[in-house]
Enzyme design. Structure first.
Site, PDB file in Angstrom:
ATOM      1  N   CYS B  39      -8.996  17.946  14.181  1.00  0.00           N
ATOM      2  CA  CYS B  39     -10.179  17.949  15.022  1.00  0.00           C
ATOM      3  C   CYS B  39      -9.991  18.260  16.506  1.00  0.00           C
ATOM      4  O   CYS B  39     -10.410  19.315  16.986  1.00  0.00           O
ATOM      5  CB  CYS B  39     -10.906  16.623  14.850  1.00  0.00           C
ATOM      6  SG  CYS B  39      -9.786  15.205  14.782  1.00  0.00           S
ATOM      7  N   HIS B 102     -14.448  14.616  21.676  1.00  0.00           N
ATOM      8  CA  HIS B 102     -13.067  14.640  21.191  1.00  0.00           C
ATOM      9  C   HIS B 102     -12.082  15.388  22.090  1.00  0.00           C
ATOM     10  O   HIS B 102     -11.001  15.763  21.637  1.00  0.00           O
ATOM     11  CB  HIS B 102     -13.020  15.222  19.760  1.00  0.00           C
ATOM     12  CG  HIS B 102     -12.350  14.274  18.825  1.00  0.00           C
ATOM     13  ND1 HIS B 102     -11.775  14.656  17.650  1.00  0.00           N
ATOM     14  CD2 HIS B 102     -12.163  12.934  18.907  1.00  0.00           C
ATOM     15  CE1 HIS B 102     -11.281  13.616  17.029  1.00  0.00           C
ATOM     16  NE2 HIS B 102     -11.504  12.549  17.764  1.00  0.00           N
TER      17      HIS B 102
END
EC number: 3.1.6.4
Lengths: 483, 483
Positions: B39, B102
């Site tokens: 990710c 993120h």
């Protein structure tokens, strides 16, 4: 061909524009099965609407073995079986088979003795022999007589993979359709091409055109040919009066990969096995003006359904004097209905697994023997699911291995025996299996005896061609089926 | 989400009608990649147009390790990186991120400090902690301040999988689009939903609707939401003026299967690996009136290309003071051109593999360690390719393992080192790799240091909500990345 070989089914090269368009104009079946993980039994099931264990296309020489019709097979389709073309004939249909027959090659099994009016193709597979010396090359028939042999008159270049057979088969199909349209007679065409069976072949114009190598070239040529057939129906103005179904007789043969093997998508293993990769097939129904374009069906279907569905389309009833396993798919195809029915996964004389709804229970598991596997014969290359892709025949009849094919289409995660879900699903499945097994009357097995004397030494017509060979003395033996 | 999770990519349940329609109205990319098999680095690459090894989203704590941005990470996106929204701003774009950021959660890494004008979502993953006691639950931000925390104010029911987050994210997207249309200002919306990341969730109305279980429910809700967003653009009359791209940040996490894991189709392994299953992604471009409907592209694409392509759409040039890895895909999308470019498969600080054309060479192979594997952590469940899915880091830099992804998309059959094909392909590949490695200037690694003191104890806005927690003493350590 396998489930994953078409663009519409997720093949990453997406090289089948015609079949994909056929799907977008027709209906895609995602849960469609064959009746056997290999050729002959599957084709016998297609034409009889009955499981191979009923129509005789299995062996009892050993437990759960894949048997088919090589040249030395003594058996074939019994006269007692009623084939789709025999029945369609009663409704005035003219029936032609183009390509591989595979229901027996001895005279009594000839397709024209079982309802077909015309035949162009071969009785057995083209995978050998290749030299016509020790053993006869496979003959190619036109109707009653052979007109040549593979590798002699009908070349397949084993080095380059070049062969124009699919083009010949295509032309046969187009001509037959034209003729029937001209004579205004209804027809049944069984277009049984075999270019994706090893040794895989394609015409010169398709060689080297695929990202996927020779196998992909063969797929592309089949795709192109299907497109031409559909286009021909449209041009003749009979597409709205012609039901077309595309499917395959078994999963892709992964033992032929990577050079000659296809794709079963994300399903487990391939041809010769009763895992999803061996028996779930690409399937498309096409009938413009009747089937809603772009439809997708989760109906559990089977090649045997094409028997019953075709009869229904012709206004005929299936025979009532015998068990027919195929169902009429028209409610699923035309009205989008979901018909509740099980799928049985047979390997020879054994029901290996059953599917009801999204649950599949394996009563037996087997890929192939350690002995074969150690020689490099692998039906599940790169795949290994502990306790599932077993190399010994494992019996699970008291506690079947249960999979949920929605959450786990790859058959990797058997449900816990202790779970409520297992209990509930098996209650349902057990009833279906019990009913099936209690009422099952197996047919006389046709694939037990082999004899070199029955090979295609002197097929009808060989004299005219000077292609008769001297058969050896008859020496019938139990056929040996290794897996 | 993985390559095989959409109907258009062959998922057998075919439950994504909206994404499939998006593909049929737009262009399907079959050879599209992420820049990392997990990710954070993938998202950093998307927004910077640069490989993680350049933009700092990697670790040098150990060789070839997957690192990301958990709560205790000290690093994040460096100020020196230019993000897509920063550049788009210059062309008058208003930028919003909805969902998971993120790229670091400490104040200097806040998305509004890196070009976004609006944010609704969370800085880290929603996968824990779940009780806000020993460690803080992940905050959910609106713009500069937190407005609550996961599992407290934004519920995810870990038993049932129920959460209405995707609906909230959808509404945020629709409202932003409406607002931008009303004010006639161009916009960039980064809709970074995370429902398919374990713990997988879906809204009540989608729970139990998929054949595939909870994971499928989540996919269906995302599919439905994409449909609503596209429909909204159409209703507002701005669809022909809005470029939409759908893709994923890494392959499906097979360790979460079968209950929470998706599908990478027939590709090998999944998230965390540099096999195709870890890095080839579903990808669809949509722009009615510009992209030919039903297009299919074999252009080798990468999430980093969305950076350069978006700049191109906005009439901007990519920065010239640094290496940009993303290319402008518009010639591929609008004119069907095929641009020659390699794909690099990085895991942390190591280039594990490279793809040029249909050839992929592995310079290193690794799934995960025997130690992890023996504990049941398996990135390739049911798959095992000897010498390929290795459980030790295997170096092949002198003789890379070479695969032809057309004939062998599953990376099962390395080409023979002795073959002409190997020689020819490696000659080409070696040049590309050498040039890449010689000119590579790695960025300062951002994912090396972890410290419990930097967790989301007291995010901005916590006071108003009474949700501030007391951080522990700072104790920076090398982060431990097991795979």
């Amino acid at each position: 061909m396998g489930w994953g070989d078409l663009g519409a089914f997720g093949e990453p090269s997406k090289e089948t524009p015609n079949l994909d368009q056929m799907a977008s104009e027709g209906m895609l079946f995602l849960d469609f099965y064959t009746a056997s993980p290999l050729c002959s039994p599957s084709r016998a099931a297609l034409l009889t609407g009955r499981l191979p264990v009923r129509n005789g296309f299995y062996t009892t020489n050993a437990h759960a073995r894949n048997a088919y019709t090589p040249q030395d097979i003594v058996g074939g389709i019994p006269d007692s079986e009623l084939l789709l073309p025999e029945l369609l004939k009663k409704a005035g249909y003219v029936n032609k088979i183009v390509g591989k027959w595979h229901l027996g090659h001895r005279p009594q099994f000839h397709p024209l003795k079982h309802g077909f009016d015309e035949w162009f193709g071969s009785p057995n597979c083209h995978f050998g022999p290749f030299d016509n010396r020790a053993l006869p090359n496979i003959p190619v028939y036109r109707d009653w007589e052979m007109i040549g042999r593979y590798y002699e008159d009908f070349k397949i270049d084993l080095k380059t993979g070049e062969a124009n057979l699919t083009q010949i088969y295509l032309q046969e199909a187009l001509d037959f359709i034209s003729k029937q349209q001209a004579s205004q007679q209804p027809f049944f065409l069984y277009w049984a091409i075999d270019a994706t069976h090893a040794p895989v072949y394609a015409s010169k114009q398709f060689l080297g055109t695929s990202q996927r190598g020779l196998y992909g070239d063969a797929v592309r040529e089949i795709d192109d040919s299907v497109g031409k057939i559909l286009h021909h129906l449209q041009q003749l103005g009979i597409s709205e009066n012609t039901f077309v179904f595309f499917t395959s007789d078994n999963g892709a043969a992964l033992i032929s990969a990577p050079k000659q093997g296809g794709s079963n998508g994300r399903f487990l293993c391939g041809k010769q096995t009763t895992f999803e990769g061996g028996m779930r097939e690409p399937a498309i129904a096409w009938w413009p003006g009747h089937i809603p374009a772009g439809g997708v069906s989760h109906q559990l279907g089977n090649v045997m359904d094409l028997f019953t569905t075709s009869l229904s389309l012709a206004g005929l009833q299936p025979p009532s004097d015998r068990q027919i396993d195929g169902i009429d798919l028209l409610p699923a195809i035309l009205q989008g209905k979901l018909i509740d029915r099980p799928i049985f996964y047979y390997r020879g004389n054994e029901m290996m697994a059953v599917r009801v709804g999204l649950y599949k229970a394996h009563y037996w598991t087997w890929s192939n023997s350690w002995e074969e596997y150690s020689k490099g014969i692998d039906f599940c290359p790169g795949q290994n699911v502990s306790g599932v892709t077993t190399h010994t025949q494992e019996e699970h009849t008291t506690l079947p291995l249960l999979f949920h094919l929605g959450r786990d289409p790859g058959e990797k995660y058997p449900l816990s025996f202790a779970s409520d879900e297992y209990q509930r699903a098996m209650e349902q499945l057990s009833v279906v299996v019990q009913q099936h097994q209690v009422t099952l009357v197996p047919g006389e097995p046709q694939l037990n005896v082999c004899d070199k004397a029955v090979m295609n030494w002197s097929p009808p017509g060989c004299e005219k061609l000077g292609k008769c060979l001297q058969p050896p003395e008859s020496d019938p033996k139990k056929c040996f089926w290794p897996h």
